[in-house]
Motif scaffolding. Structure first.
Motif, PDB file in Angstrom:
ATOM      1  N   ILE A 154       0.848  -1.191   0.000  1.00  0.00           N
ATOM      2  CA  ILE A 154       0.000   0.000   0.000  1.00  0.00           C
ATOM      3  C   ILE A 154       0.882   1.239   0.000  1.00  0.00           C
ATOM      4  O   ILE A 154       1.777   1.389   0.840  1.00  0.00           O
ATOM      5  CB  ILE A 154      -0.945   0.017   1.222  1.00  0.00           C
ATOM      6  N   ILE A 155       0.635   2.122  -0.968  1.00  0.00           N
ATOM      7  CA  ILE A 155       1.429   3.339  -1.121  1.00  0.00           C
ATOM      8  C   ILE A 155       0.492   4.542  -1.168  1.00  0.00           C
ATOM      9  O   ILE A 155      -0.452   4.569  -1.958  1.00  0.00           O
ATOM     10  CB  ILE A 155       2.280   3.296  -2.413  1.00  0.00           C
ATOM     11  N   ARG A 156       0.755   5.541  -0.352  1.00  0.00           N
ATOM     12  CA  ARG A 156      -0.026   6.781  -0.408  1.00  0.00           C
ATOM     13  C   ARG A 156       0.460   7.643  -1.572  1.00  0.00           C
ATOM     14  O   ARG A 156       1.670   7.763  -1.796  1.00  0.00           O
ATOM     15  CB  ARG A 156       0.122   7.573   0.888  1.00  0.00           C
ATOM     16  N   THR A 157      -0.477   8.254  -2.278  1.00  0.00           N
ATOM     17  CA  THR A 157      -0.098   9.138  -3.382  1.00  0.00           C
ATOM     18  C   THR A 157      -0.972  10.388  -3.400  1.00  0.00           C
ATOM     19  O   THR A 157      -2.090  10.397  -2.885  1.00  0.00           O
ATOM     20  CB  THR A 157      -0.227   8.437  -4.752  1.00  0.00           C
ATOM     21  N   VAL A 158      -0.443  11.413  -4.019  1.00  0.00           N
ATOM     22  CA  VAL A 158      -1.175  12.646  -4.307  1.00  0.00           C
ATOM     23  C   VAL A 158      -1.017  12.906  -5.796  1.00  0.00           C
ATOM     24  O   VAL A 158       0.106  12.903  -6.319  1.00  0.00           O
ATOM     25  CB  VAL A 158      -0.628  13.839  -3.491  1.00  0.00           C
ATOM     26  N   ASN A 159      -2.129  13.074  -6.500  1.00  0.00           N
ATOM     27  CA  ASN A 159      -2.109  13.270  -7.951  1.00  0.00           C
ATOM     28  C   ASN A 159      -1.395  12.131  -8.694  1.00  0.00           C
ATOM     29  O   ASN A 159      -0.766  12.335  -9.728  1.00  0.00           O
ATOM     30  CB  ASN A 159      -1.442  14.606  -8.314  1.00  0.00           C
ATOM     31  N   GLY A 160      -1.475  10.935  -8.139  1.00  0.00           N
ATOM     32  CA  GLY A 160      -0.911   9.769  -8.808  1.00  0.00           C
ATOM     33  C   GLY A 160       0.601   9.752  -8.893  1.00  0.00           C
ATOM     34  O   GLY A 160       1.172   8.987  -9.680  1.00  0.00           O
TER      35      GLY A 160
END
Length: 405
Positions: free
Chosen positions: A216-222
């Motif tokens: 699981i990886i958090r992302t912002v704007n992909g």
């Protein structure tokens, strides 16, 4: 046509899944802008007649006409109506022999398992075997952190939102979300900037319970390091398709109580006594709200000696006959299975065979004791065990005819 494929390296493939609006196209554009010279072919699948996502990729100027190629697959879904077309398109791209990678953005309503099967098994009808041309490298699911709980609890179907693959596509949105989460190698929790940290951590913990195997990886704007989803070597069909949290719970040799972070926990309910169908139906209509996901086989006292399948996610509860209990089959067939499957023999009961209820519950702040007490009240009494079960009132969906030869 593919005589030289034996000397040519199979093309690795990454498939992007995720519900509409999760950010798959934004992620795709980011990867294409940061691929370090990798020669990539892109397949973009969109349910509409005009492939909006493909247009966004084009407008993003992320593709070099000399090194890359964009294939648009519109007006259908690659997990069902366009599955054969997907086979043909990948075959064509492999035949060109100039690409080092294939990136596939599936439609927002696509289920990962059928797509994975396309790359895992040969299609005799089309005489195309993608396993000789390509290798599925990574299954990626993008989750919208900001809208997940809204969509999960909406109670809406795809048809309610005019998003169905066909007029007969009766899937609930929550079931699609669960399918996409439970079958992936990498789970990108996107739009994290729109959610408070505490809620984000809680959501992350729920996703970890639903899908304990994926990264699981958090992302912002992909925005993610391309190495996290390209050439990872993570995909293995058996492992990925069996990686969901409920399967992990069932296969545990011993279930030791664990610290429930943010109240998120799980347990397995087992019983060698069947449920009364009417009382179980009442339990379903008063389903505990704190249960996010439940899955497993159920033994009910009803006409026909069949196992029942239960699959619950949010407000959606799917229940119905799943097939014959092994104990109901002729002795020679029972013996054959028990000899070949040690686990089935270990779980065998001298009186009831394999008949039992085995349900996994995953939820937030669940009162396990209360749920188990409520389920216990649905079980047959000693007196009811002696009665003719086929005479019990059964309001549950129970189409016995479909199992007759």
């Amino acid at each position: 046509m593919f005589a030289d494929q034996g000397t040519r390296e199979k093309i690795p493939v990454t498939v992007l899944s995720g519900y509409l609006g999760a950010g798959k196209t934004t992620l795709l554009n980011h990867i294409l802008h940061n691929k370090d010279g990798l020669k990539v072919a892109v397949i973009v699948n969109d349910m509409s007649e005009v492939n909006v996502d493909a247009n966004l990729v084009k407008s993003g100027n992320a593709l070099s006409r000399t090194e890359e190629k964009l294939v648009e697959m519109s007006n259908g879904c690659i997990c069902c109506t366009l599955r054969d077309d997907l086979l043909r398109e990948v075959q064509k791209l492999a035949a060109e022999g100039r690409f080092e990678y294939i990136l596939i953005e599936s439609s927002g309503i696509s289920e990962p398992v059928p797509v994975a099967q396309t790359f895992t098994y040969a299609n005799p009808d089309l005489d195309i075997d993608l396993t000789s041309l390509s290798r599925l490298d990574t299954m990626v699911t993008v989750v919208d952190a900001n809208r997940f709980w809204h969509d999960f609890a909406s109670g809406e179907s795809l048809l309610d939102r005019d998003q169905g693959a066909t007029e007969a596509d009766y899937r609930d949105i929550v079931d699609l979300l669960i399918d996409q989460i439970e079958t992936c190698d990498v789970l990108l929790l996107n739009k994290c900037d729109l959610v408070e940290e505490e809620e984000l951590v809680k959501l992350e913990a729920v996703l970890r319970k639903l899908q304990p195997s994926a990264k699981i990886i958090r992302t912002v704007n992909g925005v993610v390091d391309p190495k996290e989803i390209l050439n990872t070597g993570l995909f293995d069909f058996e492992k990925t398709s069996m990686s969901s949290g409920w399967i992990a719970e069932l296969t545990k040799k011993e279930h030791t109580p664990e610290t429930e972070e943010y109240g998120i926990g799980s347990f397995v309910y087992r019983s060698r006594i069947p449920f009364h169908p009417q009382r179980l139906s009442y339990f379903f209509s008063n389903w505990p709200e704190e249960v996010v996901r439940a899955k497993g086989l159920v033994w009910i006292a009803a006409h026909g000696d069949y196992a029942a399948s239960l699959s619950q996610a949010g407000t959606s509860i799917q229940f119905g006959p799943a097939g014959y209990w092994l104990a109901s089959l002729p002795e020679d067939q029972q013996r054959e299975v028990l000899e070949s499957e040690p686990e089935a023999r270990e779980r065998w009961d001298d009186k009831w065979g394999d008949r039992m209820t085995e349900l996994v519950f995953i939820g937030i702040d669940m009162n396990r004791e209360d749920i188990e007490k409520r389920l216990a009240r649905c079980l047959l009494s000693d007196d009811e065990m002696k009665q003719d079960w086929s005479r019990f009132n059964n309001p549950l969906p129970w189409v016995v005819e479909e199992f007759h030869n």
